[in-house]
Structures are given as structure tokens and as C-alpha cells.
Design an enzyme around this catalytic site. Sequence first.
Site, PDB file in Angstrom:
ATOM      1  N   LYS A   1     -17.633  -4.761  20.361  1.00  0.00           N
ATOM      2  CA  LYS A   1     -17.004  -5.702  19.435  1.00  0.00           C
ATOM      3  C   LYS A   1     -18.130  -6.418  18.701  1.00  0.00           C
ATOM      4  O   LYS A   1     -19.191  -6.658  19.284  1.00  0.00           O
ATOM      5  CB  LYS A   1     -16.206  -6.679  20.311  1.00  0.00           C
ATOM      6  CG  LYS A   1     -15.608  -7.827  19.607  1.00  0.00           C
ATOM      7  CD  LYS A   1     -14.136  -7.588  19.375  1.00  0.00           C
ATOM      8  CE  LYS A   1     -13.585  -8.564  18.346  1.00  0.00           C
ATOM      9  NZ  LYS A   1     -13.234  -8.019  17.072  1.00  0.00           N
TER      10      LYS A   1
ATOM     11  N   GLY B   1     -11.560   4.600  16.008  1.00  0.00           N
ATOM     12  CA  GLY B   1     -11.082   3.245  16.263  1.00  0.00           C
ATOM     13  C   GLY B   1      -9.577   3.228  16.467  1.00  0.00           C
ATOM     14  O   GLY B   1      -9.077   3.364  17.585  1.00  0.00           O
ATOM     15  N   SER B   2      -8.844   3.117  15.367  1.00  0.00           N
ATOM     16  CA  SER B   2      -7.378   2.935  15.422  1.00  0.00           C
ATOM     17  C   SER B   2      -6.670   3.942  16.318  1.00  0.00           C
ATOM     18  O   SER B   2      -5.711   3.584  17.016  1.00  0.00           O
ATOM     19  CB  SER B   2      -6.786   3.038  14.013  1.00  0.00           C
ATOM     20  OG  SER B   2      -7.288   2.009  13.212  1.00  0.00           O
TER      21      SER B   2
ATOM     22  N   ILE C   1     -17.212   4.515   7.231  1.00  0.00           N
ATOM     23  CA  ILE C   1     -17.029   3.270   6.514  1.00  0.00           C
ATOM     24  C   ILE C   1     -16.358   2.215   7.421  1.00  0.00           C
ATOM     25  O   ILE C   1     -15.713   2.576   8.395  1.00  0.00           O
ATOM     26  CB  ILE C   1     -16.118   3.478   5.261  1.00  0.00           C
ATOM     27  CG1 ILE C   1     -14.803   4.141   5.666  1.00  0.00           C
ATOM     28  CG2 ILE C   1     -16.837   4.273   4.185  1.00  0.00           C
ATOM     29  CD1 ILE C   1     -13.781   4.320   4.555  1.00  0.00           C
TER      30      ILE C   1
ATOM     31  N   ASN D   1     -23.104  -5.334  11.286  1.00  0.00           N
ATOM     32  CA  ASN D   1     -21.822  -5.377  10.578  1.00  0.00           C
ATOM     33  C   ASN D   1     -22.063  -6.034   9.217  1.00  0.00           C
ATOM     34  O   ASN D   1     -22.045  -7.253   9.086  1.00  0.00           O
ATOM     35  CB  ASN D   1     -20.784  -6.139  11.409  1.00  0.00           C
ATOM     36  CG  ASN D   1     -19.409  -6.149  10.747  1.00  0.00           C
ATOM     37  OD1 ASN D   1     -19.264  -5.810   9.567  1.00  0.00           O
ATOM     38  ND2 ASN D   1     -18.396  -6.540  11.501  1.00  0.00           N
TER      39      ASN D   1
ATOM     40  N   CYS E   1     -17.545  -6.512   7.154  1.00  0.00           N
ATOM     41  CA  CYS E   1     -16.238  -7.121   7.412  1.00  0.00           C
ATOM     42  C   CYS E   1     -15.667  -7.525   6.050  1.00  0.00           C
ATOM     43  O   CYS E   1     -16.346  -8.202   5.269  1.00  0.00           O
ATOM     44  CB  CYS E   1     -16.360  -8.346   8.326  1.00  0.00           C
ATOM     45  SG  CYS E   1     -14.761  -9.167   8.547  1.00  0.00           S
TER      46      CYS E   1
ATOM     47  N   GLY F   1      -7.269   3.240   9.949  1.00  0.00           N
ATOM     48  CA  GLY F   1      -6.311   4.296  10.273  1.00  0.00           C
ATOM     49  C   GLY F   1      -6.358   5.467   9.309  1.00  0.00           C
ATOM     50  O   GLY F   1      -7.213   5.520   8.417  1.00  0.00           O
TER      51      GLY F   1
HETATM   52  C1  DHB Z   1     -12.527  -7.872  11.307  1.00  0.00           C
HETATM   53  C2  DHB Z   1     -13.840  -7.456  11.293  1.00  0.00           C
HETATM   54  C3  DHB Z   1     -14.178  -6.254  10.643  1.00  0.00           C
HETATM   55  O1  DHB Z   1     -15.444  -5.789  10.573  1.00  0.00           O
HETATM   56  C4  DHB Z   1     -13.171  -5.511  10.051  1.00  0.00           C
HETATM   57  O2  DHB Z   1     -13.500  -4.373   9.440  1.00  0.00           O
HETATM   58  C5  DHB Z   1     -11.859  -5.937  10.077  1.00  0.00           C
HETATM   59  C6  DHB Z   1     -11.540  -7.131  10.703  1.00  0.00           C
HETATM   60  C7  DHB Z   1     -12.139  -9.159  11.950  1.00  0.00           C
HETATM   61  O3  DHB Z   1     -12.651  -9.518  13.008  1.00  0.00           O
HETATM   62  O4  DHB Z   1     -11.306  -9.874  11.386  1.00  0.00           O
END
Ligand code: DHB
Length: 300
Positions: free
Chosen positions: A45, A262-263, A188, A124, A127, A214
Site C-alpha cells: 500500500k 490489482g482489481s 499505469i 507513487n 495518484c 479494472g
Molecule cells: C488512491 C491512490 C492511488 O494511487 C490511486 O490510483 C487511486 C486512489 C487513494 O488512496 O485514494
Amino acid sequence: MSLLRTCIGNLELERPGMVASGIMDETGDSMMRMIKLGAGAVVTKSVGSVKRDGHVNPSFIEFPFGYLNAMGLPNPGIDDFKDEMMIATKAGTIIASVFASSPKEFSSLAERMEIFGASAVELNLSCPHAKGYGIEMGTDVKMVHKIVSTVKNTVKIPVYAKLTPNTHILADIGKAVQDAGGDAVVAINTLKAMSISPEFAMPVLSNRFGGLSGPALRPIGVRAIYDLRSALEIPLIGVGGICSWRDAAEYIMAGASAFQVGSAIASDINIFKKINKGLECFMKEFGYSSIEKMVGAAHE
Ligand code: DHB
């Protein structure tokens, strides 16, 4: 020798599929469980300098084609993540995802994660909705160069940069990562998106905007990896909408040396076992003697 072995620079993995950041990776035990279930590595995470509670609900929406979330980067803070890392790193290869709002903050988080036993660090830079973090820095070529070079000057473990699809200058951002000494590009992250409730006449997510993940993302991610492969020499890690061995093979043939899921883990905890088996069968049938031989095959 295992057919599925792969190398991302000098990081060797027995299997090319990793758990993507943000799912089944908040605790040492969940990371250990995913390694046991066939993941080649787990990305943690995203962890920051201090504890964050994240956004209030609704923070997560399910669609037929994927998920939309704005969790708000909830995490216990770097100090309290040490215990989870101690458990997880005993089980396998752990890549530490970190988020920060300055190059210095990124490098101090990376330094801590190196001490905690991370095999690599994933920055990261992508986000899609958090103020002062993610794409606000990750779409600024000079800032990306500064972040990656600062972290590279601080740690010995490989440094990966996770990039956003919310840009038309993806290759330029990738080049900045490479020029700064970055060891791999991960592409990505989620696409910035929103949903509105007609009945309430307001956005569904408490944060209004979130990140779409997804299956809908897969063709965008495959294209991103294909473009990056044409522009860069450093290794690539593909992520976005992978649900099966075929999806993973698409990313590898576009140019990825490894991939993240992930999803799809949310609906099938055994997904890595299935992908590993399917990829191995495909490689045997089509005469690929290694993952390396498949990497970028669609370019030739
Ligand atoms: C969040 C963080 C991310 O890197 C992402 O792609 C989507 C959501 C988050 O913690 O809100």
C-alpha cells in the site's frame, strides 16, 4: 529453470506477476498470503510520512467494467509500517510504494523502506486526485527528474516510478525517470474519473473525483507500455485491468518485463495461480523459452 522467471534490471523474480499497490498489501500477513498464492512479488500500500485516515465514505464504487475509488491514501505512517514489512519481507520480494509531496520526503521514505528490507521502492507519482501528491508532481517533467534523482542518490535498492495515464506526455515523463537514473517505469496508475447520482444531484464519491481501475483500463495500459517501450531502454512493469494470462501476455508483448494485478484480486484470490498456469501453457505451446523472449514481441 522455471519458464516464468523474469528480471527487472537486476531484480530477479521466479514469477512475473506482482500484487499492485492498494490491495491485499496493508498488513504483513496479507502480503505473505499473496506470495503463498503465487504472486512473484507484492507492492505495498502507498505509505507516507505520517498516519492518514483517508476520505470518509462513499470512497469506493463498483461498476460492471471496474472500480472507482478515492480512499485518500489512508496508511499508518512510515514508523508504524515497519512491523508489517518485517513480516512480509520474510515471505518474499516486497516492493515498497511511497507517496510524498517533495523530493526530500520521497527520499527519506525510500531510505526507511530500504532499512525495513524492501527489495525495491515504487514512487507513487500518479495518484489521480490527492491535493499536492501524485499527478500534480508526476506530470511535471522537471519535478519527476528531481524526485527520481534525489531518491537514487539516497538508496541502493532499485527505484521504480509509477506513472499516470492522465497525460499526453507519458513518454517525456518516462524519459525523465530514465535520465534521472530510475531503474524501471511502472505504468499505469488509475485514470481520474467521477460518477454523479442523478437522484441526489451530486457526485457519489465524498472526494468527488477518484481513480478508475479494472478491465476498462487494459487497452490504455497496453498502449502506454507499447509507447514507453518505443521511447525507453529501462525495464517496464505493466499494470491496468489484468484479469487473465491473456491480459498479462498482452502487456509482456507490448514491452513489460513483469506485470501487476490489482482489481482482479478482489473477485479471485487465486488469480496468480491461474495466470501462472495459463502463461506457462501458452509459452510451451507457442515455443517461448523465457519471459524475456516474449517481452516486446509485438514490436518485431
Ligand atoms: C488512491 C491512490 C492511488 O494511487 C490511486 O490510483 C487511486 C486512489 C487513494 O488512496 O485514494
